[in-house]
Design a protein around this motif. Structure first.
Motif, PDB file in Angstrom:
ATOM      1  N   VAL A 141       4.453 -27.309  -2.763  1.00 12.52           N
ATOM      2  CA  VAL A 141       3.104 -26.791  -2.536  1.00 12.52           C
ATOM      3  C   VAL A 141       2.639 -26.058  -3.783  1.00 12.52           C
ATOM      4  CG1 VAL A 141       1.702 -25.215  -1.142  1.00 12.52           C
ATOM      5  CG2 VAL A 141       3.544 -26.540  -0.069  1.00 12.52           C
ATOM      6  N   LEU A 166       1.215 -31.042  -1.555  1.00 12.78           N
ATOM      7  CA  LEU A 166       0.091 -30.300  -0.996  1.00 12.78           C
ATOM      8  C   LEU A 166      -0.502 -29.415  -2.088  1.00 12.78           C
ATOM      9  CD1 LEU A 166       1.701 -29.185   2.399  1.00 12.78           C
ATOM     10  CD2 LEU A 166       0.011 -31.007   2.080  1.00 12.78           C
ATOM     11  N   TYR A 168      -3.517 -26.508  -2.582  1.00 10.10           N
ATOM     12  CA  TYR A 168      -4.509 -25.594  -2.010  1.00 10.10           C
ATOM     13  C   TYR A 168      -5.321 -25.004  -3.173  1.00 10.10           C
ATOM     14  CZ  TYR A 168      -1.588 -25.470   2.276  1.00 10.10           C
ATOM     15  OH  TYR A 168      -0.871 -25.786   3.405  1.00 10.10           O
ATOM     16  N   SER A 206      -3.832 -33.531  -0.047  1.00  8.55           N
ATOM     17  CA  SER A 206      -2.555 -33.807   0.605  1.00  8.55           C
ATOM     18  C   SER A 206      -2.078 -35.215   0.303  1.00  8.55           C
ATOM     19  CB  SER A 206      -2.704 -33.621   2.124  1.00  8.55           C
ATOM     20  OG  SER A 206      -1.572 -34.096   2.810  1.00  8.55           O
ATOM     21  N   LEU A 236      -1.736 -27.035   8.232  1.00 11.03           N
ATOM     22  CA  LEU A 236      -2.040 -26.543   6.897  1.00 11.03           C
ATOM     23  C   LEU A 236      -3.281 -25.660   6.982  1.00 11.03           C
ATOM     24  CD1 LEU A 236      -1.761 -29.964   4.999  1.00 11.03           C
ATOM     25  CD2 LEU A 236       0.101 -28.394   5.640  1.00 11.03           C
TER      26      LEU A 236
END
Length: 360
Positions: A141, A166, A168, A206, A236
């Motif tokens: 991540v 992933l 963000y 993703s 998520l």
């Protein structure tokens, strides 16, 4: 006859050696110097030192007290809590001034303040992550704030190098979102976002298909979705509440509370990854409430990096507070955490490796 004349006139013949000459008067003896008197105690200086120590000790004492009482308070306390580890410096200086002023009570209080501040500033001890079941997948991540899209190019380079599953992204405007999608579509083809200008935009990319898209109501975008990873659903959630700037502390608390409620309302056995710019550190009670809502694991704490600063990464000051986090439910075990630089942003990124378990 000369002698008679001299006797008659009372004069003395220089050649006459039969009579003693008068001696010059001896100088009067000088009094012996008295020993130096002991210096008087400079009371005004000691008083000034004591008064100077007071403010240096007051601020750390109040902030450490808030930390111990599990309260954030109002401005300027939430802002000062971000500086908590650094407040040991004025506390130590206050102790030195109190000792120099020879105020025993003040020095004793200074020792207490310094001890309390230093204790509160210690890094969280790493949590012992208890795992259940067999490992299903390793998930990488990245959480990054690109500062109004300015660090989009740096983030693309980082994602290509680190190969996360992933991603963000906070403060990602529509142009940033399009650039990320175009550059990383082969690697991270699935996306949920809040398309907005400036700091309000956010994107979650993703490698896994996404469903159940939703948004936590906030000033800045906090999208969420559910991914299917190795046959197990994983929720998520991107985090980006308002910062606790003066005049907006109540809004900051409210948005962290909404995020906390969104996390707590999920099923207890659901795997969960919450990541992003939380605008809060481990020293803020509102952040600890969020972590405790679902017994979330802070990846930095589990891996022994709970005091690694992530902000501000640009400007005259070095980074001094960690406000970017990756949190997981106990279905995932953090195994490594790193904080690479992100040129163009005032935040460092967070890269966390997580092991997903089947929960059996």
């Amino acid at each position: 006859m000369d002698r008679a004349l001299s006797a008659a006139t009372g004069s003395t013949d220089p050649g006459d050696t039969t009579r003693p000459r008068p001696r010059p008067p001896l100088p009067s003896p000088r009094p012996a110097p008295s020993p130096p008197s002991p210096p008087l105690r400079p009371r005004h200086r000691d008083r000034a030192l004591a008064w100077a120590a007071g403010p240096l000790l007051a601020v750390p004492a109040v902030v450490a007290g808030c930390r111990a009482l599990d309260a954030d308070g109002d401005t300027p306390l939430p802002q000062l809590l971000s500086f908590l580890p650094w407040l040991t410096v004025p506390a130590a200086l206050g102790l030195l001034l109190a000792a120099a002023a020879r105020r025993r009570v003040l020095a004793f209080l200074a020792v207490l303040v310094l001890t309390a501040t230093a204790w509160a500033s210690l890094p969280y001890t790493p949590l012992l992550a208890v795992t259940h079941g067999h490992p299903l997948a390793r998930v990488r991540v990245i959480a990054a704030n690109v500062e109004f899209g300015q660090a989009t190019g740096s983030l693309i380079d980082l994602a290509r190098r680190e190969r996360p599953q992933l991603l963000y992204v906070s403060e990602c405007d529509p142009a940033c979102g399009r650039a990320l999608t175009a550059a990383l579509s082969g690697q991270l083809p699935h996306r949920v976002s809040v398309d907005a200008a400036g700091s309000a935009g956010s994107v979650l990319l993703s490698a896994y298909p996404l469903r159940d898209r939703s948004v936590v109501p906030a000033t800045m975008g906090m999208p969420g979705a559910t991914a299917e990873i190795a046959g197990r659903p994983v929720r998520l959630q991107l985090a980006h509440p308002m910062p606790p700037v003066p005049g907006q502390v109540a809004l900051w608390k409210a948005e962290l509370a909404r995020l906390r409620d969104a996390v707590a309302d999920r099923p207890a056995d659901e795997a969960l990854i919450v990541a992003g710019d939380f605008n809060a550190s481990q020293d803020h009670a509102a952040y600890r409430d969020l972590v405790a809502a679902r017994l979330l694991l802070d990846a930095a704490r589990v891996t022994g990096a709970s005091r690694t600063p992530t902000w501000p990464a640009e400007g005259p000051l070095p980074p001094y507070v960690q406000i970017d986090h990756v949190l997981t439910s106990t279905a995932l075990t953090p195994t490594a955490t790193r904080f690479p630089a992100l040129p163009g942003s005032d935040h460092r990124a967070v890269v966390a490796d997580l092991d997903l378990h089947d929960g059996r």
